[in-house]
Design a protein around this motif. Structure first.
Motif, PDB file in Angstrom:
ATOM      1  N   TYR A  41       0.665  -1.290   0.403  1.00 47.65           N
ATOM      2  CA  TYR A  41      -0.074  -0.252  -0.292  1.00 47.65           C
ATOM      3  C   TYR A  41       0.732   1.178  -0.042  1.00 47.65           C
ATOM      4  O   TYR A  41       0.234   2.033  -0.916  1.00 47.65           O
ATOM      5  N   ASN A  42       1.688   1.473   0.686  1.00 42.90           N
ATOM      6  CA  ASN A  42       3.156   2.343   0.423  1.00 42.90           C
ATOM      7  C   ASN A  42       2.565   2.603  -0.627  1.00 42.90           C
ATOM      8  O   ASN A  42       4.116   3.188  -0.898  1.00 42.90           O
ATOM      9  N   TYR A  43       4.083   1.616  -0.706  1.00 42.93           N
ATOM     10  CA  TYR A  43       4.739   2.206  -2.624  1.00 42.93           C
ATOM     11  C   TYR A  43       3.973   2.046  -3.046  1.00 42.93           C
ATOM     12  O   TYR A  43       3.844   2.969  -3.972  1.00 42.93           O
ATOM     13  N   VAL A  44       2.475   1.492  -3.425  1.00 40.66           N
ATOM     14  CA  VAL A  44       1.613   2.396  -3.971  1.00 40.66           C
ATOM     15  C   VAL A  44       1.137   3.775  -4.132  1.00 40.66           C
ATOM     16  O   VAL A  44       1.280   5.181  -4.702  1.00 40.66           O
ATOM     17  N   ASP A  45       0.741   3.858  -2.714  1.00 34.88           N
ATOM     18  CA  ASP A  45       1.207   5.222  -2.034  1.00 34.88           C
ATOM     19  C   ASP A  45       1.693   6.233  -2.389  1.00 34.88           C
ATOM     20  O   ASP A  45       1.692   7.847  -3.264  1.00 34.88           O
ATOM     21  N   ALA A  46       3.084   5.947  -2.302  1.00 41.71           N
ATOM     22  CA  ALA A  46       4.101   6.797  -2.612  1.00 41.71           C
ATOM     23  C   ALA A  46       4.409   7.358  -3.789  1.00 41.71           C
ATOM     24  O   ALA A  46       4.531   8.257  -4.180  1.00 41.71           O
ATOM     25  N   ILE A  47       4.003   6.129  -4.762  1.00 44.14           N
ATOM     26  CA  ILE A  47       3.882   6.326  -5.992  1.00 44.14           C
ATOM     27  C   ILE A  47       2.942   7.599  -7.527  1.00 44.14           C
ATOM     28  O   ILE A  47       3.150   8.650  -7.593  1.00 44.14           O
ATOM     29  N   VAL A  48       2.352   7.656  -6.489  1.00 40.46           N
ATOM     30  CA  VAL A  48       0.708   7.557  -6.781  1.00 40.46           C
ATOM     31  C   VAL A  48       0.918   9.485  -6.565  1.00 40.46           C
ATOM     32  O   VAL A  48       0.714  10.085  -6.738  1.00 40.46           O
ATOM     33  N   SER A  49       1.772   9.054  -5.562  1.00 43.69           N
ATOM     34  CA  SER A  49       2.257  10.882  -3.972  1.00 43.69           C
ATOM     35  C   SER A  49       2.331  11.826  -5.912  1.00 43.69           C
ATOM     36  O   SER A  49       2.406  13.045  -5.246  1.00 43.69           O
ATOM     37  N   ILE A  50       3.316  11.105  -6.383  1.00 41.19           N
ATOM     38  CA  ILE A  50       4.684  11.626  -7.220  1.00 41.19           C
ATOM     39  C   ILE A  50       3.381  12.570  -8.378  1.00 41.19           C
ATOM     40  O   ILE A  50       3.403  13.839  -9.034  1.00 41.19           O
ATOM     41  N   PHE A  51       2.172  12.329  -8.795  1.00 43.58           N
ATOM     42  CA  PHE A  51       1.128  12.149  -9.609  1.00 43.58           C
ATOM     43  C   PHE A  51       0.966  13.257  -9.399  1.00 43.58           C
ATOM     44  O   PHE A  51       0.119  14.404 -10.067  1.00 43.58           O
ATOM     45  N   LEU A  52       0.087  13.166  -7.765  1.00 43.34           N
ATOM     46  CA  LEU A  52      -0.415  14.527  -6.881  1.00 43.34           C
ATOM     47  C   LEU A  52       0.065  15.159  -7.203  1.00 43.34           C
ATOM     48  O   LEU A  52      -0.547  16.672  -7.774  1.00 43.34           O
ATOM     49  N   VAL A  53       1.830  15.473  -6.907  1.00 43.41           N
ATOM     50  CA  VAL A  53       1.960  16.754  -7.084  1.00 43.41           C
ATOM     51  C   VAL A  53       2.439  17.407  -8.087  1.00 43.41           C
ATOM     52  O   VAL A  53       1.682  18.778  -8.182  1.00 43.41           O
ATOM     53  N   PHE A  54       2.220  16.519  -9.445  1.00 45.10           N
ATOM     54  CA  PHE A  54       2.215  17.701 -11.155  1.00 45.10           C
ATOM     55  C   PHE A  54       0.293  17.609 -11.758  1.00 45.10           C
ATOM     56  O   PHE A  54       0.430  18.790 -11.485  1.00 45.10           O
ATOM     57  N   ALA A  55      -0.425  17.062 -10.740  1.00 43.68           N
ATOM     58  CA  ALA A  55      -1.543  17.283 -10.890  1.00 43.68           C
ATOM     59  C   ALA A  55      -2.069  18.695 -10.044  1.00 43.68           C
ATOM     60  O   ALA A  55      -3.134  19.628 -11.210  1.00 43.68           O
ATOM     61  N   SER A  56      -1.608  18.931  -9.099  1.00 43.11           N
ATOM     62  CA  SER A  56      -2.130  19.903  -7.722  1.00 43.11           C
ATOM     63  C   SER A  56      -0.715  21.181  -8.112  1.00 43.11           C
ATOM     64  O   SER A  56      -1.473  21.857  -7.985  1.00 43.11           O
ATOM     65  N   THR A  57      -0.227  21.156  -9.615  1.00 46.83           N
ATOM     66  CA  THR A  57       1.110  22.142  -9.215  1.00 46.83           C
ATOM     67  C   THR A  57       1.706  22.411  -8.122  1.00 46.83           C
ATOM     68  O   THR A  57       1.769  22.351  -6.784  1.00 46.83           O
ATOM     69  N   GLY A  58       1.502  23.785  -7.880  1.00 44.01           N
ATOM     70  CA  GLY A  58       1.275  25.429  -6.360  1.00 44.01           C
ATOM     71  C   GLY A  58       0.337  25.217  -6.759  1.00 44.01           C
ATOM     72  O   GLY A  58       0.448  26.278  -5.975  1.00 44.01           O
ATOM     73  N   ILE A  59      -0.753  24.708  -6.493  1.00 48.20           N
ATOM     74  CA  ILE A  59      -1.908  25.605  -6.521  1.00 48.20           C
ATOM     75  C   ILE A  59      -2.246  26.042  -4.950  1.00 48.20           C
ATOM     76  O   ILE A  59      -2.838  26.573  -4.499  1.00 48.20           O
ATOM     77  N   TYR A  60      -1.999  25.015  -3.771  1.00 50.85           N
ATOM     78  CA  TYR A  60      -1.918  25.430  -2.614  1.00 50.85           C
ATOM     79  C   TYR A  60      -1.537  26.595  -2.419  1.00 50.85           C
ATOM     80  O   TYR A  60      -2.137  27.452  -1.166  1.00 50.85           O
ATOM     81  N   ARG A  61      -0.335  26.489  -2.154  1.00 52.80           N
ATOM     82  CA  ARG A  61       0.482  27.497  -1.232  1.00 52.80           C
ATOM     83  C   ARG A  61      -0.088  29.103  -2.438  1.00 52.80           C
ATOM     84  O   ARG A  61      -0.067  30.391  -1.557  1.00 52.80           O
ATOM     85  N   TYR A  62       0.155  28.721  -3.533  1.00 51.79           N
ATOM     86  CA  TYR A  62      -0.144  30.233  -4.105  1.00 51.79           C
ATOM     87  C   TYR A  62      -1.550  30.239  -3.479  1.00 51.79           C
ATOM     88  O   TYR A  62      -1.439  31.662  -3.622  1.00 51.79           O
ATOM     89  N   GLY A  63      -2.567  29.571  -4.130  1.00 53.17           N
ATOM     90  CA  GLY A  63      -3.853  29.962  -3.917  1.00 53.17           C
ATOM     91  C   GLY A  63      -4.065  30.414  -2.872  1.00 53.17           C
ATOM     92  O   GLY A  63      -4.848  31.901  -2.317  1.00 53.17           O
ATOM     93  N   MET A  64      -3.155  30.210  -1.512  1.00 55.16           N
ATOM     94  CA  MET A  64      -3.496  30.809  -0.353  1.00 55.16           C
ATOM     95  C   MET A  64      -2.733  31.934  -0.132  1.00 55.16           C
ATOM     96  O   MET A  64      -3.657  33.150   0.641  1.00 55.16           O
ATOM     97  N   ARG A  65      -1.875  32.243  -0.819  1.00 60.52           N
ATOM     98  CA  ARG A  65      -1.201  33.595  -0.498  1.00 60.52           C
ATOM     99  C   ARG A  65      -1.962  34.625  -1.361  1.00 60.52           C
ATOM    100  O   ARG A  65      -2.238  35.569  -1.116  1.00 60.52           O
TER     101      ARG A  65
END
Length: 481
Positions: A41-65
């Motif tokens: 589970y943690n192995y699969v989650d680790a790989i999917v997490s990389i795709f998650l970062v590309f999907a969200s780009t820097g939306i969270y930090r930029y948007g909050m600011r």
């Protein structure tokens, strides 16, 4: 009560829930699924997490600011929000198309279904607008929403996950619950936002700052995920399971993250209004308090780790004791860079420095992983984390050396390190007096550790008149009374 204090309380309560639930579910999952399936589970989650970062780009930090900057102008804020949401949706669908190709051509058949279930996690990013609520400093909504979702997930795990045959169900629960939470937050945002037609020209301009802010997030996820992937490559899934269980102690970092999350939009507002001196003082005070919390976490983990791992996860997980100590040592080192980047570099808009420090940290982590994991396995991965966090803290401190002196906060923490060592010795002495080590002993260990550290801190601050924690306690009592 000011927004920053309310938000800190809300985030702290929510993060306490985040700390508590993994602690409760971890032994359940370790006994019902086992180290190997947890590792998968943690192995699969680790790989999917990389795709998650590309999907969200820097939306969270930029948007909050951006929301924090323009929250007093609802029309302008709404336009910024709509533009960010459109860019976010386009990014997600592009990344999902790449994800499809990856799963079809790169993933073996035994793990393919796990990755298909995790596709829901990528779809969650479409509706994830947490940046809006953080920018508005309206944290209550998020904490109630996410807290309820976490509780639902916990209940589902307890009721439905019974054996290794339920691994697919575990993947579904961990994917669906965040999706529901994000979708609700997206719908609820109508109360704060006016509908606007997206400005395509402005949307194009967003990509540069978003990509710059994505790089630190990507670097962070990669070096968090790289450890698990490389451990799985050089050892096996079980070793990843041990590593993942021991890393649960890092949930204590959420207390420090709570303070940073509450402080960031507040500091953005202060700096944008030119209140530099006030903002810098709050930053230095926040760093000092965060370091004391980090030292407190370090002392408690080291003090109880030997008994905690075998009692909590089972005798087969005894190896996690040493891993817990390694993770504990990384917390104060991580704390320095975390506070600097979230409470100084980000509010100042110094995204390039923010990005550079992460890239250097990633490179150091990758090189040290290649050298250390083949020799020491999970321990090598933890040593890599410590080395990379040390370098990131040093670099970020060097960036702000002429504007803010953080040596003041670090020097003032030395007595608390000594207190932590004494507290650890007290707990270990208590254990030597026990004839049988049971769950009751472990609970008493935790209580002795917390109480001894707290009493020693109060005694030190009282006799030296350097009241940091005591002042916080007294101020809270005065406001309560």
């Amino acid at each position: 009560m000011s927004n920053i204090k309310k938000n800190f309380i809300y985030i702290s309560v929510y993060n306490f829930l985040l700390m508590l639930l993994p602690i409760v579910t971890s032994p359940i999952l370790s006994s019902r699924l086992g180290a190997e399936l947890l590792g998968i589970y943690n192995y699969v989650d680790a790989i999917v997490s990389i795709f998650l970062v590309f999907a969200s780009t820097g939306i969270y930090r930029y948007g909050m600011r951006e929301i924090a900057k323009y929250k007093e102008n609802k029309d302008l804020m709404s336009q910024k929000y709509i533009n960010i949401v459109l860019v976010n949706i386009l990014n997600v669908f592009f990344v999902i198309s790449i994800y499809f190709l990856f799963v079809i051509y790169m993933v073996d058949e035994t793990n393919r279904m796990y990755f298909w279930i995790k596709l829901v996690t990528l779809l969650t990013v479409i509706f994830d607008n947490a940046f809006l609520y953080y920018g508005l400093e309206n944290i209550k909504i998020l904490t109630l929403r996410d807290g309820l979702t976490k509780i639902v997930a916990f209940v589902c795990i307890v009721i439905f996950i019974k054996s290794s045959e339920d691994i697919y169900l575990y993947f579904i629960i961990m994917s669906i619950c965040p999706f529901i939470s994000a979708f609700w937050g997206f719908i609820y945002s109508r109360r704060f936002i006016k509908f606007k037609i997206p400005e395509l020209k402005e949307c194009k301009k967003l990509y540069k700052p978003l990509i710059i802010l994505m790089i630190p997030s990507l670097s962070y996820i990669i070096y968090q995920s790289m450890d698990k992937v490389m451990i799985n490559t050089f050892y096996n899934a079980s070793e990843v399971g041990y590593y993942a269980c021991a890393s649960k102690v890092l949930v204590l970092r959420t207390i420090i993250t709570s303070l940073g999350t509450a402080m960031c939009p507040h500091l953005v507002s202060l700096y944008s209004k030119g209140n530099i001196e006030i903002a810098n003082k709050k930053f230095v005070d926040s760093l000092l308090i965060s370091l004391i919390i980090a030292i407190f976490s370090l002392a408690n983990i080291i003090a109880i780790s030997k008994e905690f791992a075998p009692i909590f996860w089972g005798s087969s997980f005894s190896v996690c004791s040493n891993l817990m100590i390694g993770f504990a040592i990384s917390i104060p080192i991580w704390c320095i860079s975390e506070v600097i980047r979230t409470q100084y570099l980000l509010p100042h808009g110094r995204d390039n420095q923010y990005m550079l420090s992460f890239i250097i940290g990633l490179i150091i982590n990758a090189i040290s992983n290649v050298l250390l994991i083949p020799i020491w396995g999970a321990i090598g991965a933890i040593l890599s984390i410590i080395l990379s966090e040390l370098m990131m803290s040093f670099i970020q401190a060097w960036f702000i050396r002429k504007e803010v002196c953080i040596k003041y906060s670090i020097y003032k923490c030395i007595p608390y390190v000594i207190i932590a060592l004494i507290s650890i010795l007290i707990v270990r002495g208590f254990v030597l007096l026990q004839l049988n080590i049971t769950i009751i002993t472990l609970i008493l260990e935790i209580l002795v550790s917390i109480i001894s550290f707290s009493i020693l801190v109060c005694f030190y601050e009282y006799i030296t008149n350097k009241k940091i924690i005591l002042n916080i306690i007294f101020n809270k009592m005065k406001k309560t009374l």
